[in-house]
Design a protein around this motif. Sequence first.
Motif, PDB file in Angstrom:
ATOM      1  N   GLU A 158     -14.825   4.894  -0.536  1.00  0.00           N
ATOM      2  CA  GLU A 158     -15.925   4.095   0.005  1.00  0.00           C
ATOM      3  C   GLU A 158     -16.059   4.460   1.484  1.00  0.00           C
ATOM      4  N   TYR A 197      -9.310   5.378   0.627  1.00  0.00           N
ATOM      5  CA  TYR A 197      -8.694   5.878  -0.604  1.00  0.00           C
ATOM      6  C   TYR A 197      -9.516   5.531  -1.851  1.00  0.00           C
ATOM      7  N   GLN A 198     -10.378   4.525  -1.743  1.00  0.00           N
ATOM      8  CA  GLN A 198     -11.293   4.208  -2.845  1.00  0.00           C
ATOM      9  C   GLN A 198     -12.572   5.050  -2.753  1.00  0.00           C
ATOM     10  N   ALA A 205      -5.747  -5.651  -0.603  1.00  0.00           N
ATOM     11  CA  ALA A 205      -7.096  -5.797  -0.035  1.00  0.00           C
ATOM     12  C   ALA A 205      -7.422  -7.270   0.207  1.00  0.00           C
ATOM     13  N   MET A 215       0.812  -1.219   0.000  1.00  0.00           N
ATOM     14  CA  MET A 215       0.000   0.000   0.000  1.00  0.00           C
ATOM     15  C   MET A 215       0.843   1.265   0.000  1.00  0.00           C
ATOM     16  N   ILE A 222      -7.749   1.309   2.648  1.00  0.00           N
ATOM     17  CA  ILE A 222      -8.047   1.012   1.245  1.00  0.00           C
ATOM     18  C   ILE A 222      -9.438   1.528   0.893  1.00  0.00           C
ATOM     19  N   SER A 223     -10.419   1.262   1.751  1.00  0.00           N
ATOM     20  CA  SER A 223     -11.778   1.766   1.503  1.00  0.00           C
ATOM     21  C   SER A 223     -11.791   3.290   1.457  1.00  0.00           C
ATOM     22  N   ARG A 280      -2.068   2.724  -2.933  1.00  0.00           N
ATOM     23  CA  ARG A 280      -2.990   2.789  -1.792  1.00  0.00           C
ATOM     24  C   ARG A 280      -4.264   1.974  -1.954  1.00  0.00           C
ATOM     25  N   THR A 281      -4.623   1.615  -3.167  1.00  0.00           N
ATOM     26  CA  THR A 281      -5.872   0.879  -3.377  1.00  0.00           C
ATOM     27  C   THR A 281      -5.618  -0.478  -4.020  1.00  0.00           C
ATOM     28  N   ASN A 282      -4.465  -1.047  -3.818  1.00  0.00           N
ATOM     29  CA  ASN A 282      -4.060  -2.294  -4.456  1.00  0.00           C
ATOM     30  C   ASN A 282      -5.011  -3.434  -4.109  1.00  0.00           C
TER      31      ASN A 282
END
Length: 114
Positions: free
Chosen positions: A79, A76-77, A50, A40, A73-74, A44-46
């Motif tokens: 979400e 940076y996505q 995840a 990450m 991750i959520s 950051r959203t690999n």
Amino acid sequence: SKITISRCSDWKSDTALFESALAVCPESVVSLTLFAASIMRHDRTNADAAKMLDTALSLTPTDPDALYHRALISYYQKEHFAAIKTFQQSLAGRPNHAKTRLFLGEALLQLAHG
């Protein structure tokens, strides 16, 4: 010994080190989490990171480090609902973790300002 020399080559990067640790113990929550965190740092959203964190959480659903990194991750996505929920779960295990509190606040602000 040969093992020591072999393991020294694993120290060329944190990613290589944790990847090597997973080869030895593929269900190590710590190794899964640290390997995902090292990935990450570059992405950051690999999706692979995840998946590793999801695997770690299937083994230990309340691990605060795995929850924190999965929440990132959520976040940076974008979400935000998932990120907020997961940051809160992480705080249940480690209530004083400053970065978790910071990112939880940021996610709440972003959600409020749509």
